[in-house]
Design an enzyme around this catalytic site. Structure first.
Site, PDB file in Angstrom:
ATOM      1  N   GLY A  51       3.117   1.079   2.751  1.00 19.04           N
ATOM      2  CA  GLY A  51       3.628   2.243   2.008  1.00 19.04           C
ATOM      3  C   GLY A  51       4.596   3.036   2.870  1.00 19.04           C
ATOM      4  N   GLY A 104       7.622   5.779   1.582  1.00 19.62           N
ATOM      5  CA  GLY A 104       7.342   7.026   0.873  1.00 19.62           C
ATOM      6  C   GLY A 104       7.740   8.256   1.670  1.00 19.62           C
ATOM      7  CD  GLN A 105       6.846  14.362   0.886  1.00 18.31           C
ATOM      8  OE1 GLN A 105       5.744  14.191   0.376  1.00 18.31           O
ATOM      9  NE2 GLN A 105       7.349  15.561   1.065  1.00 18.31           N
ATOM     10  CG  LEU A 106       3.131  10.381   6.030  1.00 13.99           C
ATOM     11  CD1 LEU A 106       3.391  11.585   6.930  1.00 13.99           C
ATOM     12  CD2 LEU A 106       1.625  10.247   5.770  1.00 13.99           C
ATOM     13  CG  ASP A 163       7.030   0.899   0.015  1.00 15.65           C
ATOM     14  OD1 ASP A 163       6.594   1.942   0.530  1.00 15.65           O
ATOM     15  OD2 ASP A 163       7.183   0.765  -1.217  1.00 15.65           O
ATOM     16  NE  ARG A 211      10.680   2.988  -3.152  1.00 14.22           N
ATOM     17  CZ  ARG A 211      11.678   3.425  -2.398  1.00 14.22           C
ATOM     18  NH1 ARG A 211      12.914   3.081  -2.664  1.00 14.22           N
ATOM     19  NH2 ARG A 211      11.445   4.223  -1.371  1.00 14.22           N
ATOM     20  CG  ASP A 256       0.700  -5.289  -4.461  1.00 18.92           C
ATOM     21  OD1 ASP A 256       0.105  -4.240  -4.138  1.00 18.92           O
ATOM     22  OD2 ASP A 256       0.655  -5.782  -5.608  1.00 18.92           O
ATOM     23  CE1 TYR A 259      -3.788  11.300  -3.275  1.00 22.35           C
ATOM     24  CE2 TYR A 259      -4.153  13.657  -3.260  1.00 22.35           C
ATOM     25  CZ  TYR A 259      -3.635  12.525  -2.663  1.00 22.35           C
ATOM     26  OH  TYR A 259      -2.968  12.633  -1.463  1.00 22.35           O
ATOM     27  CE  LYS A 288      -5.417  10.201  -0.303  1.00 23.93           C
ATOM     28  NZ  LYS A 288      -4.890   9.119   0.543  1.00 23.93           N
TER      29      LYS A 288
HETATM   30  N1  NAD Z   1       2.885  13.985   0.501  1.00 26.74           N
HETATM   31  C1  NAD Z   1       1.858  14.824   0.572  1.00 26.74           C
HETATM   32  O1  NAD Z   1       2.001  16.029   0.335  1.00 26.74           O
HETATM   33  C2  NAD Z   1       0.496  14.302   0.950  1.00 26.74           C
HETATM   34  C3  NAD Z   1      -0.557  15.211   1.118  1.00 26.74           C
HETATM   35  C4  NAD Z   1      -1.816  14.741   1.426  1.00 26.74           C
HETATM   36  C5  NAD Z   1      -2.025  13.379   1.638  1.00 26.74           C
HETATM   37  N2  NAD Z   1      -0.981  12.518   1.486  1.00 26.74           N
HETATM   38  C6  NAD Z   1      -1.268  11.081   1.644  1.00 26.74           C
HETATM   39  O2  NAD Z   1      -0.303  10.482   2.501  1.00 26.74           O
HETATM   40  C7  NAD Z   1      -0.049   9.141   2.061  1.00 26.74           C
HETATM   41  C8  NAD Z   1       1.434   8.962   1.846  1.00 26.74           C
HETATM   42  O3  NAD Z   1       1.870   9.906   0.904  1.00 26.74           O
HETATM   43  P1  NAD Z   1       3.406  10.041   0.485  1.00 26.74           P
HETATM   44  O4  NAD Z   1       3.630  11.430   0.109  1.00 26.74           O
HETATM   45  O5  NAD Z   1       4.272   9.391   1.496  1.00 26.74           O
HETATM   46  O6  NAD Z   1       3.382   9.172  -0.857  1.00 26.74           O
HETATM   47  P2  NAD Z   1       4.635   8.514  -1.607  1.00 26.74           P
HETATM   48  O7  NAD Z   1       4.231   8.339  -3.029  1.00 26.74           O
HETATM   49  O8  NAD Z   1       5.879   9.257  -1.286  1.00 26.74           O
HETATM   50  O9  NAD Z   1       4.732   7.098  -0.899  1.00 26.74           O
HETATM   51  C9  NAD Z   1       3.811   6.064  -1.132  1.00 26.74           C
HETATM   52  C10 NAD Z   1       4.522   4.753  -0.852  1.00 26.74           C
HETATM   53  O10 NAD Z   1       3.591   3.710  -1.140  1.00 26.74           O
HETATM   54  C11 NAD Z   1       4.283   2.688  -1.842  1.00 26.74           C
HETATM   55  N3  NAD Z   1       3.310   1.936  -2.660  1.00 26.74           N
HETATM   56  C12 NAD Z   1       2.777   2.294  -3.832  1.00 26.74           C
HETATM   57  N4  NAD Z   1       1.954   1.326  -4.260  1.00 26.74           N
HETATM   58  C13 NAD Z   1       1.965   0.353  -3.314  1.00 26.74           C
HETATM   59  C14 NAD Z   1       1.332  -0.886  -3.185  1.00 26.74           C
HETATM   60  N5  NAD Z   1       0.501  -1.362  -4.117  1.00 26.74           N
HETATM   61  N6  NAD Z   1       1.578  -1.614  -2.079  1.00 26.74           N
HETATM   62  C15 NAD Z   1       2.422  -1.176  -1.135  1.00 26.74           C
HETATM   63  N7  NAD Z   1       3.086  -0.005  -1.207  1.00 26.74           N
HETATM   64  C16 NAD Z   1       2.846   0.746  -2.293  1.00 26.74           C
HETATM   65  C17 NAD Z   1       5.320   3.401  -2.692  1.00 26.74           C
HETATM   66  O11 NAD Z   1       6.394   2.524  -3.025  1.00 26.74           O
HETATM   67  C18 NAD Z   1       5.749   4.515  -1.751  1.00 26.74           C
HETATM   68  O12 NAD Z   1       6.867   4.154  -0.978  1.00 26.74           O
HETATM   69  C19 NAD Z   1      -0.894   8.930   0.790  1.00 26.74           C
HETATM   70  O13 NAD Z   1      -2.103   8.304   1.137  1.00 26.74           O
HETATM   71  C20 NAD Z   1      -1.167  10.342   0.337  1.00 26.74           C
HETATM   72  O14 NAD Z   1      -2.362  10.414  -0.395  1.00 26.74           O
HETATM   73  C21 NAD Z   1       0.271  12.946   1.147  1.00 26.74           C
END
Ligand code: NAD
Length: 345
Positions: A37, A40-42, A63, A65, A81, A171, A175
């Site tokens: 993953g 994503g944002q993190l 990822d 994507r 995946d 969610y 968690k």
């Molecule tokens: N962003 C926040 O504010 C926040 C806060 C608390 C916890 N988190 C946790 O941090 C983690 C990352 O969060 P984020 O904000 O980057 O999420 P995001 O949705 O921006 O990124 C998630 C990434 O996972 C990928 N993904 C989705 N399904 C997938 C799969 N089956 N196989 C492989 N990749 C897959 C998506 O393409 C995406 O790039 C998550 O576990 C989230 O729960 C985030």
């Protein structure tokens, strides 16, 4: 291999701002890092920092994507995946992966639209990773939790590490269950799994992925575009938040801490700042006086109402020295300065 110069969030690790890795890497054991993953944002920011710490050749970003591969010009990228157990197993084994950062998840707001899918992805993929860590005796696992583990019966102010947790979103439930599994695998199978309960994360380098705190990223985009912002939460809706450089610093600090100092194996409370939509609006208005806002709360208000206002993270401070660098105004200054170089307005 292309390494761009970028600021690593952790000042303790960023010993060499010129982007030369050789001398720094000599001090570290040879690790191979897999991020699930990563796009994503993190992940897009954490992966870069991990490449900086360990060297791009030691990092594999994955990822679902495929289009994300162009973002990873500094390390290897593979489409993976997280639900494909065999592909995950093969990649980890073939590449001698020693650490996994498992970030893929369905987030809070998106999860409420498809609860069964959110539960399935969030739980099954974590169990795959934990099983793999046990079977292949991996060095360390990182898995993020969230303030969503708390619920309406949790104390809202300065929420303690240990307290009532009755999450009412899928969610949050996933968690909370994930935290219990992490501790279980540590206690029963000695898997070195580490976790943080992130508050809402705010960054300018990527767009958020469907969480309840996404408004606090979007508001900066609208302000810089000269548009009025419609907020999906009430003006006074206080939530714990964190600027991305602090989230990256906390993650690296926890993962670099000695095994003995990591006393909590479910997930650590983590705090950066707390603010309401009205306060972030006022912080931006100091720099963009003509900025306007309106409030139209939607279904995400109920999710926000079930979460804490502020978090007690004294265990993280005591065990591995956690301390955030950014407050709201410092974050606003940094985002307004840097966001235009990432997005066109
Ligand atoms: N962003 C926040 O504010 C926040 C806060 C608390 C916890 N988190 C946790 O941090 C983690 C990352 O969060 P984020 O904000 O980057 O999420 P995001 O949705 O921006 O990124 C998630 C990434 O996972 C990928 N993904 C989705 N399904 C997938 C799969 N089956 N196989 C492989 N990749 C897959 C998506 O393409 C995406 O790039 C998550 O576990 C989230 O729960 C985030």
């Amino acid at each position: 291999m292309i390494f761009t110069t970028f600021a690593l969030a952790n000042p303790n690790i960023n010993k060499n701002p010129q982007g030369h890795f050789g001398a720094f890497l000599e001090d570290l054991p040879m690790e191979k890092i897999l991020i699930i993953g990563a796009a994503g944002q993190l992940g897009s920011e954490l992966t870069r920092s991990l490449a900086y710490q360990f060297g791009g050749e030691q990092v594999i970003a994955t990822d679902l994507r495929d289009s994300a591969r162009f973002e990873f010009d500094y390390c290897r990228f593979e489409v993976l995946d997280a639900m494909n157990k065999e592909a995950l197993h093969d990649l980890v084994k073939e590449e001698n992966v020693t650490q996994i950062y498992h970030l893929a998840a369905v987030l809070s707001a998106t999860g409420e639209r498809n609860p069964k899918f959110a539960w399935h992805l969030n739980m099954e993929s974590l169990l795959f990773v934990l099983e793999l860590a046990k079977e292949l005796k991996l060095d360390k696992i990182y898995w993020p939790s969230s303030i969503a583990v708390f619920g309406p019966n949790t104390p809202k102010i300065n929420t303690p590490q240990y307290c009532v947790k009755e999450p009412n979103t899928v969610y949050g439930i996933s968690k909370q269950a994930g935290e219990r599994w992490c501790e279980y695998y540590f206690q029963k199978y000695n898997v070195d799994v580490r976790s943080l309960r992130y508050p809402g994360l705010i960054g300018y380098k990527s767009l958020p992925g469907g969480g309840t705190t996404d408004y606090a990223v979007d508001i900066y985009h609208k302000a810089l575009a000269g548009e009025k912002f419609t907020c999906f939460l009430r003006a006074d809706s206080y939530l714990p938040m964190m600027y991305m450089p602090d989230a990256i610093k906390a993650t690296l600090d926890l993962m670099n801490a000695t095994r003995e100092s990591v006393k909590i194996r479910s997930s650590y409370n983590l705090s950066g700042m707390s603010f309401s939509p009205k306060e972030i609006f006022e912080s931006i208005k100091k720099h963009i006086p003509g900025f306007e806002i309106e409030f139209k709360p939607d279904f995400r208000q109920a999710i926000a109402d079930s979460w804490p206002n502020s978090i007690d993270d004294s265990c993280a401070s005591k065990d591995w020295g956690w301390k955030p660098d950014y407050d709201l105004d410092a974050m606003t200054v940094d985002i307004l300065k840097n966001l235009p170089s990432y997005f066109k307005f």
